[in-house]
Design a protein around this motif. Structure first.
Motif, short mmCIF file in Angstrom:
data_model
loop_
_atom_site.label_atom_id
_atom_site.label_comp_id
_atom_site.label_asym_id
_atom_site.label_seq_id
_atom_site.Cartn_x
_atom_site.Cartn_y
_atom_site.Cartn_z
N SER A 19 0.83 -1.21 0.00
CA SER A 19 0.00 0.00 0.00
C SER A 19 0.86 1.26 0.00
N VAL A 20 2.03 1.20 0.63
CA VAL A 20 2.97 2.32 0.52
C VAL A 20 3.40 2.48 -0.94
N GLY A 33 -2.52 2.64 13.51
CA GLY A 33 -3.94 2.78 13.22
C GLY A 33 -4.82 1.84 14.02
N PHE A 34 -6.12 2.05 13.92
CA PHE A 34 -7.14 1.21 14.54
C PHE A 34 -7.01 1.18 16.07
N PHE A 58 -2.90 2.40 5.61
CA PHE A 58 -3.25 1.59 6.77
C PHE A 58 -3.06 0.11 6.46
N GLY A 59 -3.09 -0.71 7.52
CA GLY A 59 -2.93 -2.16 7.35
C GLY A 59 -3.01 -2.86 8.69
N GLY A 66 -4.38 -0.94 2.81
CA GLY A 66 -4.96 -0.02 1.85
C GLY A 66 -4.56 1.40 2.13
N LEU A 67 -5.18 2.31 1.38
CA LEU A 67 -4.95 3.73 1.59
C LEU A 67 -6.24 4.50 1.34
#
Length: 470
Positions: A130-131, A275-276, A297-298, A310-311
């Motif tokens: 995703s990066v 995240g999360f 995020f991941g 994802g992003l």
């Protein structure tokens, strides 16, 4: 005809010694970390604990690098996987499925509410991938610019593009350069910064040092006549992960964002580890009062049950007119198993007050490790935001980094010989980070109980008591 007979040993389950021998002969070591000469082989898990084949229990304070935020064998999330397995476990990504669309909508709507701008979600299978997608997005939007800013101590992955914006040279050394390496900017690491400044003063100082690069064209990145910067974006972890859970001053990103906006530089936020609700917010950048252009995020989006990342990007960067179908793609990018469990994660987060829960537990845990700092001279710094906490291990001067002592403490924790009370022994799963590999980074389950936090403090106290001085 000769009858073929299978040797009994071929079907026997190998013991731990045999497994280690097989790993030494047949496994690439390149896909593991190997902190220990023989990494621990675990056989079971539940809640905040891992278990080995000898029946030893280990309180896990790193939860798979913050991928298992909601505890091992989380029944609600495991059931979501089983439901998806029994309905639509596989489908080619040129088709659609409900789980992908609903998940994207939930994430995009959350960000629109928080940041006040519309955007879209793009999925892939892992953080590094995703990066890579975000780098393509940035290059496409900025007319092909390939130069990026990133932080010293930052980590964004080990694929070729992601390692180019990761500050550790050892991730690039064997492979040559792929594209352009980032220009690395000092992170506002107050504990190792200029003495005599408050945390906020040091944050402002770091921003001023960065903005100095734009004073004249002879600093190499700004064309004052054209009003153009050679660099496209600044990749940031709001709280550094592998760098040692370094928490910046509250004012830092607000002041940095003003500089980025002034010179037309995008802000890409890497939330893969934080995240999360690791820090008490869905995204750690929410603590710092700025709006990013991209959020990557991941990890914990599926609680580690299936690869998905994802992003999110602003509408003007990712709408189909500028970023059409097939711009970047992976066979398993928005797979039903991953999006199905991730959708359940998002529903769970909406139903419970994770912000209050994580902040209360984090404050309680931080108070405990602050008590250890007062007790042991070898603890130079402790800090935390939510349940992302750090303990920096030093020599007796409380400042000089001590990697050797950190290694001893972490190795001892894995022996499962710590006194857990009531005649029981226990181990601790700890992770090492930091610029000098002298920081114990703590990322326990967000569902960790206060009793388990108390146990963690007692076990850490035993470890420090064995190897350090009061």
């Amino acid at each position: 005809m000769m009858k073929l007979v299978t040797k009994p040993a071929d079907n026997a389950i190998p013991d731990e010694a045999e497994l280690h021998a097989m790993e030494r002969e047949y496994c690439s070591f390149g896909d593991t970390v190997h902190y220990l000469d023989e990494p621990k082989i675990f056989t079971d898990c539940e809640g905040s604990y891992l278990y080995d084949g000898q029946g030893n229990s280990f309180l896990d304070l790193q939860m798979w690098y913050s991928a298992v935020n909601f505890g091992y064998k989380n029944q609600r999330l495991n059931n979501a996987v089983k439901r998806q397995l029994d309905t639509l476990p596989q489908v080619a990504s040129q088709y659609l499925h409900r789980e992908k669309i609903e998940l994207a909508a939930k994430l995009a709507r959350y960000n629109e509410k928080k940041f006040g701008v519309k955007g879209r979600i793009h999925f892939n299978v892992g953080g590094s991938q995703s990066v890579e997608d975000s780098l393509k997005l940035v290059r496409n939007f900025t007319g092909g610019k390939s130069l990026m800013f990133a932080f010293e101590g930052g980590y964004h992955g080990r694929t070729l593009g992601a390692s180019a914006i990761t500050s550790s040279y050892r991730y690039r050394r064997r492979y040559g350069h792929f594209g352009d390496r980032a220009q690395f900017i000092p992170f506002p690491y107050h504990f190792r910064g200029i003495k005599g400044m408050s945390k906020e003063e040091y944050g402002s100082h770091c921003v001023a040092q960065f903005e100095r690069l734009f004073e004249t064209e002879y600093y190499g990145l700004w064309d004052a006549k054209a009003g153009k910067c050679e660099y496209a974006a600044f990749y940031v972890e709001p709280i550094q992960g592998t760098g040692g859970y370094v928490i910046p001053p509250k004012n830092y990103f607000i002041e940095l964002k003003k500089v980025l906006d002034k010179y037309g530089i995008l802000l890409v936020v890497d939330e893969i580890q934080m995240g999360f609700y690791r820090t008490g917010k869905l995204w750690s950048i929410e603590h710092f009062g700025v709006t990013p252009d991209i959020v990557v995020f991941g990890k914990a989006i599926t609680n580690g049950l299936n690869p998905l990342a994802g992003l999110w990007a602003k509408e003007e960067m990712i709408n189909p007119g500028i970023f059409p179908p097939g711009s970047t793609h992976s066979t398993f990018a928005s797979n039903p198993m991953g999006t199905g469990v991730a959708l359940e994660v998002m529903k769970m987060l909406e139903e419970e007050d994770y912000e209050t829960m994580v902040m209360e537990k984090g404050a309680y845990f931080l108070e405990g490790i602050q008590g250890l700092k007062k007790k042991y001279r070898n603890i130079g710094d402790v800090d935390g935001l939510g349940l992302a906490l750090r303990i920096e291990i030093c020599e007796e001067d409380s400042f000089t980094p001590s990697k050797a002592l950190t290694d001893k403490i972490v190795d001892e924790a894995m022996l499962a010989q710590l006194d857990a009370g009531n005649g029981k022994k226990c181990g601790l799963v700890l992770d090492i980070g930091g610029y000098y590999k002298n920081v114990i980074t703590l990322a326990p389950s967000l569902h960790i109980s206060f009793e388990e936090i108390d146990l963690a403090i007692r076990l850490l106290d035993q470890l420090f008591g064995k190897f350090t001085k009061k």
